[in-house]
Design a protein around this motif. Structure first.
Motif, PDB file in Angstrom:
ATOM      1  N   ARG A  19       0.835  -1.207   0.000  1.00  0.00           N
ATOM      2  CA  ARG A  19       0.000   0.000   0.000  1.00  0.00           C
ATOM      3  C   ARG A  19       0.871   1.259   0.000  1.00  0.00           C
ATOM      4  O   ARG A  19       0.601   2.211  -0.730  1.00  0.00           O
ATOM      5  N   LYS A  20       1.903   1.247   0.827  1.00  0.00           N
ATOM      6  CA  LYS A  20       2.814   2.389   0.887  1.00  0.00           C
ATOM      7  C   LYS A  20       3.474   2.636  -0.466  1.00  0.00           C
ATOM      8  O   LYS A  20       3.574   3.776  -0.925  1.00  0.00           O
ATOM      9  N   MET A  21       3.883   1.553  -1.124  1.00  0.00           N
ATOM     10  CA  MET A  21       4.515   1.688  -2.428  1.00  0.00           C
ATOM     11  C   MET A  21       3.540   2.270  -3.455  1.00  0.00           C
ATOM     12  O   MET A  21       3.885   3.168  -4.220  1.00  0.00           O
ATOM     13  N   TYR A  22       2.314   1.781  -3.483  1.00  0.00           N
ATOM     14  CA  TYR A  22       1.316   2.275  -4.428  1.00  0.00           C
ATOM     15  C   TYR A  22       0.999   3.750  -4.202  1.00  0.00           C
ATOM     16  O   TYR A  22       0.887   4.523  -5.139  1.00  0.00           O
ATOM     17  N   VAL A  23       0.863   4.126  -2.940  1.00  0.00           N
ATOM     18  CA  VAL A  23       0.565   5.527  -2.617  1.00  0.00           C
ATOM     19  C   VAL A  23       1.726   6.423  -3.048  1.00  0.00           C
ATOM     20  O   VAL A  23       1.513   7.474  -3.656  1.00  0.00           O
ATOM     21  N   ASN A  24       2.941   6.009  -2.739  1.00  0.00           N
ATOM     22  CA  ASN A  24       4.111   6.792  -3.141  1.00  0.00           C
ATOM     23  C   ASN A  24       4.235   6.885  -4.657  1.00  0.00           C
ATOM     24  O   ASN A  24       4.558   7.938  -5.196  1.00  0.00           O
ATOM     25  N   ALA A  25       3.981   5.792  -5.356  1.00  0.00           N
ATOM     26  CA  ALA A  25       4.087   5.792  -6.819  1.00  0.00           C
ATOM     27  C   ALA A  25       3.027   6.692  -7.440  1.00  0.00           C
ATOM     28  O   ALA A  25       3.275   7.338  -8.456  1.00  0.00           O
ATOM     29  N   LYS A  26       1.869   6.737  -6.821  1.00  0.00           N
ATOM     30  CA  LYS A  26       0.797   7.585  -7.332  1.00  0.00           C
ATOM     31  C   LYS A  26       1.152   9.065  -7.173  1.00  0.00           C
ATOM     32  O   LYS A  26       0.857   9.879  -8.041  1.00  0.00           O
ATOM     33  N   LYS A  27       1.787   9.410  -6.065  1.00  0.00           N
ATOM     34  CA  LYS A  27       2.177  10.797  -5.800  1.00  0.00           C
ATOM     35  C   LYS A  27       3.395  11.210  -6.629  1.00  0.00           C
ATOM     36  O   LYS A  27       3.526  12.368  -6.998  1.00  0.00           O
ATOM     37  N   ARG A  28       4.288  10.274  -6.862  1.00  0.00           N
ATOM     38  CA  ARG A  28       5.552  10.594  -7.516  1.00  0.00           C
ATOM     39  C   ARG A  28       5.599   9.850  -8.850  1.00  0.00           C
ATOM     40  O   ARG A  28       4.749  10.050  -9.682  1.00  0.00           O
ATOM     41  N   SER A  29       6.580   9.024  -9.032  1.00  0.00           N
ATOM     42  CA  SER A  29       6.664   8.167 -10.211  1.00  0.00           C
ATOM     43  C   SER A  29       7.250   6.827  -9.781  1.00  0.00           C
ATOM     44  O   SER A  29       7.808   6.704  -8.698  1.00  0.00           O
TER      45      SER A  29
END
Length: 58
Positions: A19-29
């Motif tokens: 979940r943390k990875m998906y949220v970070n990827a959504k905000k950044r790249s």
């Protein structure tokens, strides 16, 4: 009993890291260093789970 608890603790860690990875990827790249680091941590958790529980269905 302890083994089951450890297994579900590890599964919970995996879900949180995903979940943390998906949220970070959504905000950044997906190539952002923070996302890549999170992905590598997730890989380690998944490898640990597979090595410990690959033959254990429950």
């Amino acid at each position: 009993m302890v083994t089951i608890l450890k297994k579900y603790t590890l599964l919970t860690q995996i879900k949180i890291k995903q979940r943390k990875m998906y949220v970070n990827a959504k905000k950044r790249s997906f190539t952002d260093p923070r996302v890549v680091d999170c992905s590598q941590q997730l890989d380690k958790l998944l490898n640990e789970y597979q090595s410990k529980y690959k033959n254990n269905l429950y």
